[in-house]
Design an enzyme around this catalytic site. Structure first.
Site, PDB file in Angstrom:
ATOM      1  CG  ASP A 109      -2.390  -6.072   4.303  1.00  0.00           C
ATOM      2  OD1 ASP A 109      -1.956  -6.171   3.357  1.00  0.00           O
ATOM      3  OD2 ASP A 109      -1.809  -6.456   5.498  1.00  0.00           O
ATOM      4  NE  ARG A 154      -1.769  -1.988   3.333  1.00  0.00           N
ATOM      5  CZ  ARG A 154      -1.932  -2.176   4.653  1.00  0.00           C
ATOM      6  NH1 ARG A 154      -3.417  -1.501   4.991  1.00  0.00           N
ATOM      7  NH2 ARG A 154      -1.158  -2.583   5.529  1.00  0.00           N
TER       8      ARG A 154
END
Ligand code: 4NP
Length: 160
Positions: free
Chosen positions: A125, A14
């Protein structure tokens, strides 16, 4: 100069996308030369590694190259050096708050803080469930909104 650090757990999925997309939007808005941008992880597993191949691929699909980044772990100096530290989720946020000296707590917030319609949502996530397209879209929007916010509040409307 405003210094921005984007933080997730591994610094391979990310936060590399956040770094790449904030650079991309800052370039488009003509403020990249006023920013210093990096990303880091709270975990140490992937130090020195390039971003996850799925993050590289989804960025490449949209014309953004993040393949040259290398993962690193957050360090104490980061809390002094950076003006804003952006956490991808609430667990990263809690980790940053516990690592940070008290006087720098105000620099830490969720990455989506300025995102219209996504204020303070977590960027999930994608490492285990492969949600890279959704995560990309979310990060792209948050990055654009953050850049517009910085442009408006720090550099004025007339800055090109
Ligand atoms: P990220 O994703 O925090 O977005 O970089 C993860 C990458 C690796 C792991 C967890 C999350 N890991 O457990 O290795």
């Amino acid at each position: 100069m405003i210094r921005l650090l984007f933080v997730c757990l591994g610094n391979i999925c990310r936060s590399p996308l956040a770094e790449g997309l904030v650079i991309h939007h800052a370039k488009q808005q003509g403020i990249l030369d006023r920013l210093e941008i990096d990303s880091a992880g709270t975990g140490a597993w992937h130090i020195g590694n390039p971003p996850d191949s799925r993050s590289i691929a989804v960025a490449e699909k949209h014309g953004v190259d993040i393949s040259g980044q290398k993962a690193r772990k957050i360090k104490q100096d980061d809390f002094d050096l950076y003006d804003y530290l952006f956490a991808m989720d609430k667990s990263n946020l809690a980790d940053l708050r516990s690592l940070s000296p008290d006087e720098h707590h105000g620099k830490i917030r969720l990455f989506t803080h300025y995102g219209e319609g996504q204020k303070d949502q977590e960027v999930p996530d994608p490492y285990y469930d492969d949600g890279f397209d959704d995560v990309y879209a979310m990060i792209d929007h948050a990055a654009e909104q953050l850049v517009l916010h910085l442009k408006e509040t720090h550099f004025g409307d007339g800055y090109t």
